[in-house]
Design a protein around this motif. Sequence first.
Motif, short mmCIF file in Angstrom:
data_model
loop_
_atom_site.label_atom_id
_atom_site.label_comp_id
_atom_site.label_asym_id
_atom_site.label_seq_id
_atom_site.Cartn_x
_atom_site.Cartn_y
_atom_site.Cartn_z
N LEU A 89 54.78 38.38 68.17
CA LEU A 89 54.89 39.37 69.23
C LEU A 89 53.73 39.22 70.20
O LEU A 89 52.60 38.94 69.80
CB LEU A 89 54.88 40.80 68.66
CG LEU A 89 56.16 41.27 67.99
CD1 LEU A 89 56.20 40.88 66.53
CD2 LEU A 89 56.31 42.79 68.13
N GLY A 90 54.00 39.46 71.47
CA GLY A 90 52.95 39.52 72.47
C GLY A 90 52.43 40.94 72.55
O GLY A 90 53.19 41.86 72.86
N ASN A 91 51.15 41.14 72.25
CA ASN A 91 50.58 42.50 72.32
C ASN A 91 50.14 42.80 73.75
O ASN A 91 49.36 42.05 74.33
CB ASN A 91 49.41 42.64 71.36
CG ASN A 91 49.87 42.90 69.94
OD1 ASN A 91 49.73 42.06 69.06
ND2 ASN A 91 50.46 44.08 69.71
N VAL A 92 50.64 43.90 74.29
CA VAL A 92 50.49 44.19 75.72
C VAL A 92 49.80 45.53 75.94
O VAL A 92 49.76 46.39 75.05
CB VAL A 92 51.86 44.19 76.42
CG1 VAL A 92 52.55 42.83 76.22
CG2 VAL A 92 52.78 45.30 75.89
N TRP A 93 49.28 45.71 77.13
CA TRP A 93 48.58 46.96 77.48
C TRP A 93 48.96 47.47 78.87
O TRP A 93 48.60 48.58 79.25
CB TRP A 93 47.08 46.78 77.39
CG TRP A 93 46.54 45.69 78.26
CD1 TRP A 93 46.06 45.82 79.54
CD2 TRP A 93 46.43 44.30 77.95
NE1 TRP A 93 45.67 44.59 80.04
CE2 TRP A 93 45.87 43.65 79.07
CE3 TRP A 93 46.74 43.53 76.81
CZ2 TRP A 93 45.63 42.27 79.09
CZ3 TRP A 93 46.50 42.16 76.84
CH2 TRP A 93 45.95 41.55 77.97
N ASN A 94 49.70 46.68 79.62
CA ASN A 94 50.19 47.13 80.93
C ASN A 94 51.40 46.29 81.31
O ASN A 94 51.82 45.40 80.56
CB ASN A 94 49.09 47.05 82.00
CG ASN A 94 48.54 45.63 82.19
OD1 ASN A 94 49.14 44.65 81.74
ND2 ASN A 94 47.40 45.53 82.85
N TYR B 62 58.39 34.91 74.90
CA TYR B 62 58.21 35.66 73.65
C TYR B 62 59.46 36.50 73.37
O TYR B 62 60.03 37.09 74.29
CB TYR B 62 56.98 36.55 73.74
CG TYR B 62 55.69 35.84 73.43
CD1 TYR B 62 54.89 36.24 72.36
CD2 TYR B 62 55.24 34.77 74.21
CE1 TYR B 62 53.69 35.59 72.07
CE2 TYR B 62 54.05 34.11 73.94
CZ TYR B 62 53.28 34.53 72.86
OH TYR B 62 52.10 33.88 72.58
N LYS B 63 59.85 36.56 72.10
CA LYS B 63 61.09 37.25 71.74
C LYS B 63 60.92 38.76 71.63
O LYS B 63 61.91 39.50 71.63
CB LYS B 63 61.63 36.69 70.42
CG LYS B 63 62.08 35.24 70.54
CD LYS B 63 62.59 34.72 69.20
CE LYS B 63 63.03 33.26 69.32
NZ LYS B 63 63.46 32.72 68.02
N ALA B 64 59.68 39.22 71.51
CA ALA B 64 59.42 40.66 71.40
C ALA B 64 57.99 40.94 71.83
O ALA B 64 57.11 40.08 71.76
CB ALA B 64 59.66 41.15 69.98
N LEU B 65 57.78 42.18 72.26
CA LEU B 65 56.46 42.64 72.69
C LEU B 65 56.08 43.87 71.87
O LEU B 65 56.93 44.56 71.32
CB LEU B 65 56.49 43.03 74.17
CG LEU B 65 57.05 42.00 75.16
CD1 LEU B 65 57.15 42.62 76.55
CD2 LEU B 65 56.18 40.75 75.17
N ALA B 66 54.78 44.13 71.82
CA ALA B 66 54.31 45.35 71.15
C ALA B 66 53.07 45.86 71.88
O ALA B 66 52.20 45.07 72.24
CB ALA B 66 53.98 45.07 69.69
N THR B 67 53.02 47.16 72.10
CA THR B 67 51.80 47.69 72.69
C THR B 67 50.68 47.62 71.65
O THR B 67 50.91 47.75 70.46
CB THR B 67 51.96 49.16 73.13
OG1 THR B 67 52.25 49.97 71.99
CG2 THR B 67 53.05 49.31 74.18
N SER B 68 49.48 47.41 72.13
CA SER B 68 48.28 47.61 71.32
C SER B 68 47.70 48.94 71.79
O SER B 68 47.25 49.04 72.94
CB SER B 68 47.27 46.48 71.54
OG SER B 68 45.98 46.90 71.13
#
Length: 254
Positions: free
Chosen positions: A16-21, A33-39
Amino acid sequence: MSSFKQLHHGEEPLLLGNVWNVESARVYEKLGYKALATSSSAVALSLGYEDGEQMSFEEYFYIIKRIKGSVSTPLSVDLESGYGSDIDTIVSNILKLIEIGVSGINIEDSYVTGMTRKLTDRNVFHEKLKDIFIKLGENRDQIFINVRTDPFLLKMENALEETLERIKLFEELKADGVFVPGMTSENAIRTITEATYLPVNVMCLPDLPDFDTLKKSGVKRITSGAFMYRHIYRELEKAGQTITDEKSFSKLFI
């Protein structure tokens, strides 16, 4: 089974790509990337807060909505301890996330008080999770619930044994996955994955094994937490220093 849930049961671990904005989410989406996740930690830091539910859920939800509305890649949300002091508030928060199309959440068995992170009593957390699942009712099937357990993160002496005991309780409640941050030993990772049918999520650390080793050890999900955020801003600091040292913007165009 939802498509997001299926991603946790493939041959390859789900990265997962950890994102913030919005922009960080768009970069990961562009990369395929097949999925994202907030940190939650990265989002909090970007807003001037420390980690540990220091920002309000309303502030966090605004960022989540902007991200969700800007990408088509499945998005999971790091909900920390739930952003609520009671079950009704936590469930309300989860329902808001379901309503905007969030695919999954992390919910953790530790909490921050002052500057210290503490582990919630095993049975107390079990009852909390059970109540959340019951109150979600039929909405439960609409979201992937990844339960984070923190004995390794908190460097407990009996971290492996305590984690295994907690995972049994998560299985009993039919959680969708288990997240064990702080675990880097190949033997410990294999012991955990062989002890549960739940897809196991690990988080990047300097001594975390490479992805091929993690795959062979049975890991199904890999995340980077706030480490990419921190890396980006270290690079920003270096670039800013170079600009002042060289009295030139040329560094920005290399």
